[in-house]
Every structure is written in C-alpha cells, then in structure tokens.
Design a protein around this motif. Sequence first.
Motif, PDB file in Angstrom:
ATOM      1  N   ASN A 292       3.730   9.000 -16.173  1.00 56.73           N
ATOM      2  CA  ASN A 292       3.600  10.184 -15.725  1.00 56.73           C
ATOM      3  C   ASN A 292       4.979  10.991 -15.741  1.00 56.73           C
ATOM      4  O   ASN A 292       5.580  10.526 -14.608  1.00 56.73           O
TER       5      ASN A 292
ATOM      6  N   HIS B 154      -4.627   2.580 -13.557  1.00 53.00           N
ATOM      7  CA  HIS B 154      -5.985   3.034 -12.941  1.00 53.00           C
ATOM      8  C   HIS B 154      -6.989   1.972 -13.607  1.00 53.00           C
ATOM      9  O   HIS B 154      -6.761   1.403 -14.378  1.00 53.00           O
TER      10      HIS B 154
ATOM     11  N   GLU C  75     -14.449   8.196 -14.241  1.00 56.39           N
ATOM     12  CA  GLU C  75     -13.888   8.351 -13.086  1.00 56.39           C
ATOM     13  C   GLU C  75     -12.931   7.363 -12.844  1.00 56.39           C
ATOM     14  O   GLU C  75     -13.517   6.001 -13.055  1.00 56.39           O
ATOM     15  N   SER C  76     -11.806   7.363 -12.251  1.00 57.52           N
ATOM     16  CA  SER C  76     -10.962   6.187 -12.119  1.00 57.52           C
ATOM     17  C   SER C  76     -10.637   6.094 -10.602  1.00 57.52           C
ATOM     18  O   SER C  76     -10.623   6.809  -9.708  1.00 57.52           O
ATOM     19  N   ILE C  77     -10.018   4.800 -10.300  1.00 50.98           N
ATOM     20  CA  ILE C  77      -9.421   4.259  -9.186  1.00 50.98           C
ATOM     21  C   ILE C  77      -8.191   4.288  -9.272  1.00 50.98           C
ATOM     22  O   ILE C  77      -7.776   3.616 -10.277  1.00 50.98           O
ATOM     23  N   HIS C  78      -7.156   4.761  -8.703  1.00 49.69           N
ATOM     24  CA  HIS C  78      -5.644   5.034  -8.965  1.00 49.69           C
ATOM     25  C   HIS C  78      -5.147   3.434  -8.070  1.00 49.69           C
ATOM     26  O   HIS C  78      -5.445   3.559  -6.912  1.00 49.69           O
TER      27      HIS C  78
ATOM     28  N   PRO D 137     -10.862  12.003  -2.848  1.00 50.07           N
ATOM     29  CA  PRO D 137     -11.446  12.745  -4.032  1.00 50.07           C
ATOM     30  C   PRO D 137     -11.003  11.920  -5.238  1.00 50.07           C
ATOM     31  O   PRO D 137     -11.634  11.761  -6.213  1.00 50.07           O
ATOM     32  N   GLN D 138      -9.784  11.769  -5.267  1.00 52.61           N
ATOM     33  CA  GLN D 138      -9.189  10.797  -6.333  1.00 52.61           C
ATOM     34  C   GLN D 138      -9.008   9.349  -5.727  1.00 52.61           C
ATOM     35  O   GLN D 138      -8.366   8.964  -4.721  1.00 52.61           O
ATOM     36  N   LYS D 139     -10.110   8.478  -5.930  1.00 58.02           N
ATOM     37  CA  LYS D 139     -10.138   6.969  -5.341  1.00 58.02           C
ATOM     38  C   LYS D 139      -8.829   6.401  -5.371  1.00 58.02           C
ATOM     39  O   LYS D 139      -8.343   6.507  -6.734  1.00 58.02           O
ATOM     40  N   ARG D 140      -8.591   5.583  -4.390  1.00 51.99           N
ATOM     41  CA  ARG D 140      -7.239   4.954  -4.534  1.00 51.99           C
ATOM     42  C   ARG D 140      -7.350   3.654  -3.660  1.00 51.99           C
ATOM     43  O   ARG D 140      -7.832   3.552  -3.035  1.00 51.99           O
TER      44      ARG D 140
ATOM     45  N   VAL E 295     -10.817   2.485 -14.761  1.00 53.18           N
ATOM     46  CA  VAL E 295     -11.758   3.844 -15.269  1.00 53.18           C
ATOM     47  C   VAL E 295     -13.206   3.197 -15.239  1.00 53.18           C
ATOM     48  O   VAL E 295     -13.396   2.431 -16.151  1.00 53.18           O
TER      49      VAL E 295
ATOM     50  N   GLU F 270       1.661   4.891 -13.841  1.00 53.30           N
ATOM     51  CA  GLU F 270       0.174   5.008 -13.196  1.00 53.30           C
ATOM     52  C   GLU F 270      -0.716   3.881 -13.547  1.00 53.30           C
ATOM     53  O   GLU F 270      -0.895   4.004 -14.753  1.00 53.30           O
TER      54      GLU F 270
END
Length: 315
Positions: A239, A248, A270-273, A25-28, A250, A246
């Motif tokens: 953070n 990312h 939307e981001s990739i962490h 869901p949170q791209k990583r 985006v 962090e």
Amino acid sequence: MTNTPWLACPNRRFRADVLAGLSLPQKRLPAKYFYDAVGSRLFDEITELDEYYPTRTELTIMTAHAREMAARCGPRCLLIELGAGSLTKVRLLLDRLDQPTAYAPVDVSGEHLRGAATALAVDYPALDITPVVADFTTSFDLPSVPANRRVVYFPGSTIGNFDPHEADALLRRVARIVGPGGGLLLGVDLRKDVTVLERAYNDAAGVTAAFNRNLLVRINRELGANFVPDTFRHLAFYNRDQSRIEMHLVSTIEQRMRVGSATFDFRAGESIHTENSYKYSVPELAARVTACGLRLDETWTDAQNYFAVLYLTAQ
Ligand code: SAH
Ligand code: AVI
C-alpha cells in the motif's frame, strides 16, 4: 515470570480481541496472534526463504558491525530483547558484549521462547538468561540485576508491525524501560522497489500463506471456531499511500463462520486484515524517534539500503 494479567488467562483476551476484530466493518485480527508454537516455526521458515530478504540483510549488517554495536551498549549492560523469537541474531551481539549482567528475551510465544532460551543457555553457560513470556506492549517484570546500562534490542523490523501511533507509544515505553542514558538497538526494514517488497510476502513455496492461514487454525483450536482455512486466500500487497505491506485472508466464498457462540458473515471476496508491515526511510524514522525521547547516535545499513540498524539513546 510476568505480571501481565491476561497471560494468566490468555484465551479470554484472545477471544475478546478476535470477537472485536471480526465485528469491525473491515474485519481485522491483531498480528501478535500469529505466534503460537506453529506460527513461530513458520516464521522461522519464512526467514530462510530466498524471497524474504529482511532477515538475511539484517544478519549481514549485524555481522559487519556487531563490534561497534556492542561498544555502544558498553560494559555490564542488561540486555532486553523484544519479540525475541528464536534468539538467533542476538548471538552476534552476545559474542561481542563486554560482560553483560543479564539477558532478558521477551516474547508472547511462550513455548518457542523457552525452547530457544534453553538452547542458548547451552552455548552461553555463563550468561544469566531470564526469558519473559509477555506482551511487550504491556508492563512486564525484568530481572533486578545491577547494570551499568539497560539496552533494548528490537530487531527484525517488528516495530513495522505496529501502526505509527502504536510504534510511537512503544518507542516511548522503551525509553522509559531503559531510562536516561539507556539504549535501543533497533532493526528496521526500509522502503524499496515494490517488486522486491511484494515478493517477500508472496513466496513461491506458500510458507507466508501458511503462516497467515495458521491464525485461523489457531482460532479454531483455541476458541472453538469452524473456519475452513482453505476457503481463505492469502493476499499480500504494498500500500504505497501508507508505506506498508498489508496481509489479508480473503474469503473465496460467501459463508457464515462461528467463533464459540458468535457468528460472522463473509461475502465472497471479503477479507480479514491480518498484518501491516510498515517500511520506513531513515530520515523519517530519525524524526519519529527524536519525538519519542530518543537520540539517534548511529545508523548501519547494507550496500543496497534495504534495511537499517539504529543505535538510539534515551534522553
Ligand atoms: N526477533 C526475531 C523474530 C521476529 S518475529 C527476528 O528478528 O527474526 C516477531 C516476534 O515478535 C515473534 O517471535 C512474536 O512472537 C513476537 N511478538 C509479536 N508481537 C509481540 C508482542 N506484542 N509482545 C511480545 N512478543 C511479540
Ligand atoms: C516479524 N515481522 C517483522 C515480519 C514482517 O516482515 O512484517 C512478519 C512477517 N509477516 C509475513 N512475513 C513475515
């Protein structure tokens, strides 16, 4: 050189990790994939930036205290370096060590490591250097040479790129690698003013942004993907709740990207962490390492308390 199975077929593991990470869901994406040959060169550029204080600061600490650090390692040690990169900092130690029996730098960035090891061999012709291309979170072979003590050198605050439970697992692994009485010389970035932290990951020349985007360039080249890196904005922030920087990437637009035969949809924004860089305090770290079977023997810091180098002994 290594018995790590995925290094025999590295793309398969890379593909599996990318597909799994982009399906969350949170791209990583795992930070270790930053380091292809270009990524390692970009990291070296980062270390030269005014904004990026960690390398400069750790080098200052090493320069001031290398003799004491070498004394802690003792005579005839086998020195193992994790995430060894360009093998720059270790020279300060090698210059002071009493007859090290061998030096084994370990890194995933194979081409870069081999080049750095060749250059080191020119300057240290008497030293037995065995570069090990491996992921240090998995098992890897080490030279079987007799030594009074095994010492792991883990500089650069690379430990900070692991989530705390992964960092603990890594510290326990190190304790097993060196055995009781063995040592760990660990470089760690400390908590500090948020402005200083955020500047270090948002340099004016955009080198960190290029380092971050290079991950997409690598995925395109090695996994047959069609990312347009310029449609992803570099984002780095502190953070506070997690005590970490962090990073990312985006997506600036809504888009559908392909990785081989898989597709991934991105909303605009939307981001990739891509990376965490945890910042510690010395007391917190001391508690962690103790719980992982290591005794804190000595801590060296700089005048501003920006960075710490710790000598730990496995129990
Ligand atoms: N030690 C150097 C380089 C730090 S950059 C310094 O202090 O400046 C982090 C290094 O760790 C890179 O060279 C990268 O390729 C390596 N690295 C990151 N994750 C790794 C892993 N899981 N296994 C092996 N090497 C890794
Ligand atoms: C290697 N590692 C400790 C660096 C860091 O500061 O977390 C990697 C890096 N990422 C962006 N700039 C540098």
